[in-house]
Enzyme design. Sequence first.
Site, mmCIF file in Angstrom:
data_model
loop_
_atom_site.group_PDB
_atom_site.id
_atom_site.type_symbol
_atom_site.label_atom_id
_atom_site.label_comp_id
_atom_site.label_asym_id
_atom_site.label_seq_id
_atom_site.Cartn_x
_atom_site.Cartn_y
_atom_site.Cartn_z
ATOM 1 N N ASP A 8 -4.977 -8.093 -20.800
ATOM 2 C CA ASP A 8 -4.520 -6.708 -20.745
ATOM 3 C C ASP A 8 -3.436 -6.485 -21.786
ATOM 4 O O ASP A 8 -2.563 -7.341 -21.982
ATOM 5 C CB ASP A 8 -3.978 -6.399 -19.342
ATOM 6 C CG ASP A 8 -3.669 -4.920 -19.148
ATOM 7 O OD1 ASP A 8 -4.092 -4.112 -19.991
ATOM 8 O OD2 ASP A 8 -3.026 -4.587 -18.142
ATOM 9 N N SER B 54 -2.826 -0.309 -12.391
ATOM 10 C CA SER B 54 -2.245 0.497 -13.450
ATOM 11 C C SER B 54 -1.186 1.455 -12.891
ATOM 12 O O SER B 54 -0.300 1.038 -12.142
ATOM 13 C CB SER B 54 -3.365 1.243 -14.180
ATOM 14 O OG SER B 54 -2.906 1.792 -15.391
ATOM 15 N N HIS C 72 -7.394 -5.229 -18.109
ATOM 16 C CA HIS C 72 -6.666 -4.306 -17.239
ATOM 17 C C HIS C 72 -7.384 -4.095 -15.902
ATOM 18 O O HIS C 72 -6.744 -4.007 -14.858
ATOM 19 C CB HIS C 72 -6.522 -2.969 -17.975
ATOM 20 C CG HIS C 72 -5.562 -2.023 -17.358
ATOM 21 N ND1 HIS C 72 -4.218 -2.296 -17.220
ATOM 22 C CD2 HIS C 72 -5.731 -0.770 -16.848
ATOM 23 C CE1 HIS C 72 -3.609 -1.275 -16.667
ATOM 24 N NE2 HIS C 72 -4.502 -0.330 -16.420
#
Length: 437
Positions: free
Chosen positions: A356, A155, A416
């Site tokens: 994601d 991320s 994610h």
Amino acid sequence: MCGSVVLFWLCASAVLVRDGLCAPPPPKEAWNYVEVRDGAHMFWWLYHADAGFRELPLVMWLQGGPGGSGSGFGNFEEIGPLDRDLQPRSTSWVKAASVLFVDNPVGTGFSFVDRADGFATDVSMVASDMLVLLQNFFTERPEFQSIPFYIFSESYGGKMAAAISLELTKAVAQGSVKCSFAGVALGDSWISPLDSVMTWGPYLYTTSLLDDSGLADVSGAAEAVKQAVEQQSFLKATELWSVAETVVEQNTNGVNFYNILTQESEDKRRFSAAKDFISLQALRHVSPLQRPSLSQLMNGPIRKKLGIIPQNVTWGGQAEDVFSNMAGDFMKPVVDVVDQLLSAGVNVTVYNGQLDLIVDTLGQEQWVKRLKWDGLPGFSKLRWTPLDDPASQGATGAFYKTYKNFSFYWILKAGHMIPSDQGAMALKMLKMVTQQD
């Protein structure tokens, strides 16, 4: 003692006992603080590889947010030797590497600042702080200087990892940091925020999570973000990004940005009660990384085990301040940094989860296609190669392409947080990236 059941490994030298059987002792560990600037204290936690650290690489893991804790979430929810219930993790990365968790930027996790002006405000400052930590780490532990060192990230951690890797490359060349830097891996990474936002609508539409009206609403909100970015109004762009997320939530009945197959489980009343867009975004994207059960673990047994956490420091207590101080830098892209890394010969890997949304694969592919790296035409001509899923015989777990010093992994059935969703596949990818498989 072997007839009892021990659930905690609070003493580093204790033997773990479970179900009446003596298990091997936990991995060799070390942890400490480094004061990276006056009043800015960064916490790190090292696990030596199960099979011996001299034969395997060293991997530093950087969490997202900004404000998410590697020592907490990355460690106990994703890749550390034990899970949140302190049970052994079969897909722990310490099976294939020594793992260094760093609570980065300062103020994240157990890291802390003494003064309100001590927080980092952009990735350049984050990279500068990390270089101080790495210089200290490799000086204090010369046995790791000759071991291949990789940075893996997730991320917003990927945006920071790119900037850190570029500065580390320069520092190694100058001799100010002595290590064998071998590459960086950018997982579901916030490299080009605008590309992510602009592809939310098409991605949700093609997966039947938006109708025509919803697509128009989301695309309109994304266009407003684009205009702010093009005008270099990055704080405004961050605010409009928050608005765009709200539009997505309203049109999808609360799709989970971290996995489109689920709905957001957070209490919406907390979101509606947020005092401003910074507070709202911290609730959306930092709070899930420090849920109550994990906070209780970190501020209870783990704090006691570590024994060095100052009394006035609470794990995750400064996380929202970390996020708010980075707000003006949040929507700035670092695609040019990735280009510089590739041109410098650094091994760069991009990996992304199929499910994601916040950093959807469509957006990642968009910025990759705009790289100025001279190897891009060759990479683009390649067909991807399927990889078997280690956890499901006969099933495809991922696809990948590698050309010169660049690789891309498309991880299937993962959102994610890839190691949480597809732990066996993530471990296989780690081995491939670090040339063990």
